[in-house]
Design a protein around this motif. Sequence first.
Motif, PDB file in Angstrom:
ATOM      1  N   ASP A  55      65.758 -31.928 -40.232  1.00 54.00           N
ATOM      2  CA  ASP A  55      65.013 -31.326 -39.132  1.00 54.00           C
ATOM      3  C   ASP A  55      65.342 -29.697 -38.942  1.00 54.00           C
ATOM      4  N   VAL A  56      64.812 -29.351 -40.156  1.00 47.22           N
ATOM      5  CA  VAL A  56      65.060 -27.722 -40.183  1.00 47.22           C
ATOM      6  C   VAL A  56      63.930 -26.926 -39.520  1.00 47.22           C
ATOM      7  N   ARG A  57      64.261 -26.115 -38.622  1.00 45.26           N
ATOM      8  CA  ARG A  57      63.448 -25.261 -37.955  1.00 45.26           C
ATOM      9  C   ARG A  57      63.949 -23.689 -37.782  1.00 45.26           C
ATOM     10  N   THR A  58      62.818 -22.936 -37.667  1.00 45.87           N
ATOM     11  CA  THR A  58      62.966 -21.503 -37.422  1.00 45.87           C
ATOM     12  C   THR A  58      63.262 -21.313 -35.848  1.00 45.87           C
ATOM     13  N   ALA A  59      64.324 -20.867 -35.440  1.00 47.91           N
ATOM     14  CA  ALA A  59      64.704 -20.899 -33.955  1.00 47.91           C
ATOM     15  C   ALA A  59      64.362 -19.331 -33.569  1.00 47.91           C
ATOM     16  N   ALA A  60      64.325 -18.429 -34.342  1.00 52.05           N
ATOM     17  CA  ALA A  60      64.111 -16.791 -34.087  1.00 52.05           C
ATOM     18  C   ALA A  60      63.570 -16.039 -35.224  1.00 52.05           C
ATOM     19  N   ARG A  61      62.583 -15.326 -35.003  1.00 50.17           N
ATOM     20  CA  ARG A  61      62.271 -14.560 -36.292  1.00 50.17           C
ATOM     21  C   ARG A  61      62.663 -12.997 -35.786  1.00 50.17           C
ATOM     22  N   PHE A  62      62.741 -12.335 -36.978  1.00 49.53           N
ATOM     23  CA  PHE A  62      63.401 -10.910 -36.518  1.00 49.53           C
ATOM     24  C   PHE A  62      62.334  -9.766 -37.331  1.00 49.53           C
ATOM     25  N   ASP A  63      62.526  -8.615 -37.109  1.00 47.75           N
ATOM     26  CA  ASP A  63      61.847  -7.552 -37.609  1.00 47.75           C
ATOM     27  C   ASP A  63      62.533  -6.719 -38.792  1.00 47.75           C
ATOM     28  N   PHE A  64      62.238  -7.092 -40.035  1.00 51.30           N
ATOM     29  CA  PHE A  64      62.736  -6.516 -41.139  1.00 51.30           C
ATOM     30  C   PHE A  64      62.844  -4.981 -41.198  1.00 51.30           C
ATOM     31  N   ALA A  65      61.434  -4.577 -40.968  1.00 49.29           N
ATOM     32  CA  ALA A  65      61.143  -3.088 -40.785  1.00 49.29           C
ATOM     33  C   ALA A  65      62.258  -2.227 -39.752  1.00 49.29           C
ATOM     34  N   ALA A  66      62.605  -3.098 -38.813  1.00 51.57           N
ATOM     35  CA  ALA A  66      63.400  -2.329 -37.645  1.00 51.57           C
ATOM     36  C   ALA A  66      65.015  -2.704 -37.777  1.00 51.57           C
ATOM     37  N   HIS A 337      59.688 -10.686 -46.949  1.00 49.68           N
ATOM     38  CA  HIS A 337      60.812 -10.226 -46.011  1.00 49.68           C
ATOM     39  C   HIS A 337      60.621 -11.012 -44.799  1.00 49.68           C
ATOM     40  N   ASP A 338      61.235 -12.085 -44.921  1.00 42.84           N
ATOM     41  CA  ASP A 338      61.285 -13.184 -43.701  1.00 42.84           C
ATOM     42  C   ASP A 338      62.693 -13.311 -43.002  1.00 42.84           C
ATOM     43  N   PRO A 339      63.271 -12.406 -42.214  1.00 40.62           N
ATOM     44  CA  PRO A 339      64.485 -12.490 -41.481  1.00 40.62           C
ATOM     45  C   PRO A 339      64.228 -13.433 -40.244  1.00 40.62           C
ATOM     46  N   LYS A 340      65.439 -14.256 -40.330  1.00 42.48           N
ATOM     47  CA  LYS A 340      65.365 -15.548 -39.313  1.00 42.48           C
ATOM     48  C   LYS A 340      66.502 -16.152 -39.047  1.00 42.48           C
ATOM     49  N   LEU A 341      66.644 -17.094 -37.703  1.00 44.51           N
ATOM     50  CA  LEU A 341      67.740 -17.769 -37.682  1.00 44.51           C
ATOM     51  C   LEU A 341      67.150 -19.046 -37.775  1.00 44.51           C
ATOM     52  N   GLN A 342      67.508 -19.968 -38.515  1.00 39.42           N
ATOM     53  CA  GLN A 342      67.175 -21.669 -38.797  1.00 39.42           C
ATOM     54  C   GLN A 342      68.338 -22.262 -37.945  1.00 39.42           C
ATOM     55  N   THR A 343      67.821 -23.315 -37.655  1.00 37.50           N
ATOM     56  CA  THR A 343      68.798 -24.645 -36.987  1.00 37.50           C
ATOM     57  C   THR A 343      68.271 -25.943 -37.881  1.00 37.50           C
ATOM     58  N   ALA A 344      69.352 -26.835 -37.921  1.00 36.42           N
ATOM     59  CA  ALA A 344      69.088 -27.950 -38.471  1.00 36.42           C
ATOM     60  C   ALA A 344      70.165 -29.166 -37.891  1.00 36.42           C
ATOM     61  N   ARG A 345      69.799 -30.299 -38.385  1.00 36.34           N
ATOM     62  CA  ARG A 345      70.584 -31.416 -37.925  1.00 36.34           C
ATOM     63  C   ARG A 345      71.470 -31.902 -39.102  1.00 36.34           C
ATOM     64  N   ILE A 346      72.584 -32.167 -38.738  1.00 34.57           N
ATOM     65  CA  ILE A 346      73.797 -32.772 -39.743  1.00 34.57           C
ATOM     66  C   ILE A 346      73.647 -34.289 -39.737  1.00 34.57           C
ATOM     67  N   ASN A 347      73.197 -34.992 -40.682  1.00 31.85           N
ATOM     68  CA  ASN A 347      73.114 -36.282 -40.660  1.00 31.85           C
ATOM     69  C   ASN A 347      74.688 -36.982 -41.272  1.00 31.85           C
ATOM     70  N   LEU A 348      75.247 -37.300 -40.183  1.00 29.03           N
ATOM     71  CA  LEU A 348      76.815 -37.616 -40.587  1.00 29.03           C
ATOM     72  C   LEU A 348      76.869 -38.767 -41.343  1.00 29.03           C
ATOM     73  N   PRO A 349      76.048 -39.828 -41.324  1.00 23.12           N
ATOM     74  CA  PRO A 349      76.517 -41.171 -42.079  1.00 23.12           C
ATOM     75  C   PRO A 349      75.860 -40.699 -43.746  1.00 23.12           C
ATOM     76  N   ALA A 350      74.944 -39.623 -43.841  1.00 20.78           N
ATOM     77  CA  ALA A 350      74.717 -39.378 -45.207  1.00 20.78           C
ATOM     78  C   ALA A 350      75.630 -38.480 -45.739  1.00 20.78           C
ATOM     79  N   LEU A 351      76.467 -37.576 -44.919  1.00 14.75           N
ATOM     80  CA  LEU A 351      77.498 -36.741 -44.941  1.00 14.75           C
ATOM     81  C   LEU A 351      78.787 -37.503 -45.633  1.00 14.75           C
ATOM     82  N   LEU A 352      78.998 -38.701 -45.152  1.00 14.10           N
ATOM     83  CA  LEU A 352      80.008 -39.453 -45.360  1.00 14.10           C
ATOM     84  C   LEU A 352      79.508 -40.227 -46.807  1.00 14.10           C
ATOM     85  N   ALA A 353      78.481 -40.497 -46.859  1.00 12.97           N
ATOM     86  CA  ALA A 353      78.166 -41.331 -48.051  1.00 12.97           C
ATOM     87  C   ALA A 353      78.216 -40.468 -49.386  1.00 12.97           C
TER      88      ALA A 353
END
Length: 357
Positions: A55-66, A337-353
Amino acid sequence: MQQHTVRRGAPSARRFLKRNVGIALAVTATAAVLASAPSASAWTGGSYSGSIVTDVRTAARFDFAAGEIPENITANPDGSVTLSMLGSCAVCQRTHGPELMRISASGERTVLVTGQVGEAISGNARGSDGTVYYALWAPGNADRNGVYKLLADGTPQRVAALPADSGPNGLAVDAAGRTLYIADSLKGTIWSVPVSGGSATPWLTDAALAPIPTEALPIGANGLRFHNGALWISNFNKGTLLRVPITPVGAPGTVRQVAGGLPNIDDLSFLTPYSDVVFAAQNGSSSNNGPDRVVVIYPNGTYKPVLTGTDGLASPSATAVRGDRLYITDGGVPDPHDPKLQTARINLPALLAGAVH
């Protein structure tokens, strides 16, 4: 019908348990934490398969030139995040000063601090009392270079000066909230200073922390976290994750390499305060020296990529974890130039596996 039972000899069983019980306990503890976390998604003990990060998503985009080039992140208890914005960097035009920015859970942006052109705000950290600290890298300027905190009214105050030729980067606060540690990317040093202020002391200088002078970006000690009685440090040029225990008298113990072979490893975070499972950013495109990846590093030093450029990574510089949510800052250094903040979910069962198999 005969039943066949696979038996392990006592020594091999002990090795198996030693290798896996740590991660199993960590994930069990995490599941308990997530059950009460507002942002947690339900886990009913289903299949131990699938991607570790989803579930990777872009939470915020920023202005590289600024100059909105995110470098570091702290996830706060209220659901907000604090971001360090470089303003300028080694491969950017030095036309904008850096910023320290807070983004609320609803997406509202507040600039907390603005630096001067040619400076960079690198690491930031939150004390146990909520105080915000940040590192200001002001090359050649002893009057500005150092570590700062925000007073109750939002006014910045320098906690400690650092030499003009030092490169303050990652920043960490100990569990007691008494000592700040600063990773110096140029001198191969970790500095320490009381949070109340004073003279910064070289706490540890070691070849394992030093940069490689011939690299395009000669950056050594970079990411820094205080975790479970030790400092965890990434060396950007050497591609290593290090752990340095802090002795009862506050001195550094022996430097131990947790993992290697991770070129351009930048900042890092932990699955929980109790777990030694690490999510680290590999900021390869910042110097064309390796992949853009986020990797999960297990306590035994093994690691695997969980996000790559196909997930939108663009110069990933730092990670943070809150509940089952993973945050990633992307500087967006390469074109387009695509500066941003991304969010995602951690799948705990897959992490354990992934730890067991």
